[in-house]
Design an enzyme around this catalytic site. Sequence first.
Site, PDB file in Angstrom:
ATOM      1  N   GLU A   5      12.899 117.165   1.785  1.00  0.00           N
ATOM      2  CA  GLU A   5      13.063 115.790   2.237  1.00  0.00           C
ATOM      3  C   GLU A   5      11.777 115.290   2.883  1.00  0.00           C
ATOM      4  OE1 GLU A   5      16.977 114.465   3.938  1.00  0.00           O
ATOM      5  OE2 GLU A   5      15.725 114.030   5.679  1.00  0.00           O
ATOM      6  N   ASP A   7      24.880 118.755   5.884  1.00  0.00           N
ATOM      7  CA  ASP A   7      23.525 119.164   5.503  1.00  0.00           C
ATOM      8  C   ASP A   7      23.503 119.865   4.146  1.00  0.00           C
ATOM      9  OD1 ASP A   7      22.422 118.209   7.852  1.00  0.00           O
ATOM     10  OD2 ASP A   7      22.641 120.115   8.905  1.00  0.00           O
TER      11      ASP A   7
END
Lengths: 174, 174
Positions: free
Chosen positions: A52, A125
């Site tokens: 990310e 997550d």
Amino acid sequence: MVDVERNRRATMVAVGVVGTSPEQTLDQRLLVIALAIDEWLDRHKPDVVAVERVFSQMNVSTVMGVAQASGVVIAAAARRGIPVAMHTPSEVKAAVTGSGSANKDAVTKLVTKILRLEAAPRPADAADALALAITHAWRAGSGAAAATTGPGSSALTPAQRAWADAEAKARRGR
Amino acid sequence: MVDVERNRRATMVAVGVVGTSPEQTLDQRLLVIALAIDEWLDRHKPDVVAVERVFSQMNVSTVMGVAQASGVVIAAAARRGIPVAMHTPSEVKAAVTGSGSANKDAVTKLVTKILRLEAAPRPADAADALALAITHAWRAGSGAAAATTGPGSSALTPAQRAWADAEAKARRGR
């Protein structure tokens, strides 16, 4: 870890979340992450690692910790010659849900559907990580190992894609 | 890399600056840093590694790169069981020059004097690194391997210092 076919069909291989405690010292926390990513990369030998890309929405102290962890992950991939790709959270949301401002529930729901899972991946997550992997594969061309860490690198030229496909094939053949 | 004796006398063992190019991809830049720190740690086997603690003076994108590199360095030390200490730039300036707001020239000048060098270390980053190492040794107790990455960890209790000294001795004996 996902397998993505040329027709964009995505299948989950494995998913995991590495946790560390705020009570551990920073070096011990980064060590836990370093050992975990080593194990994942050595076990699954992925064609590419997607990370990310963190942006300025976060405050500096949050960015520090996330960046330190991502540095460890990126270096672990680089040591193995595995390309690293970075995508922003809004790119991930857009790729998976169609909207760059989708909420976490929507991402989890779509990831569950895309991967044909019986239950939603937990914690959130884990769903985020799977969404990121799917996003990379879809943006880079199904199953291609193409990736760089440069800005705007997700759109490949046909030559880059051909090279990436050849690379991916060579990797699988090993 | 500096050796610091109990009487605070500091001697330079080696100094180096690892450079990467902005034209390299992020993963290649972090790989260069990872390989360099591995080599330094394996060659010199330090008792402790000191890393600059970055604070919010920097903007987020600068912090990101610095933090990613520091994560790689901290994890490399942690893999080897070498303690990591962090000090802010103003702690380093204060320890070496007596003033937390000293400029780069003053730091370089004092580092050159403290280490009894014939010429000033170049580039300024090299002098900064030496200043950081000296700072850690002086703050932690001369020659001690004491260090943690927790906040405010530089001030040791007598028990911690005794333990650190014993650790440092044991390391040298190996």
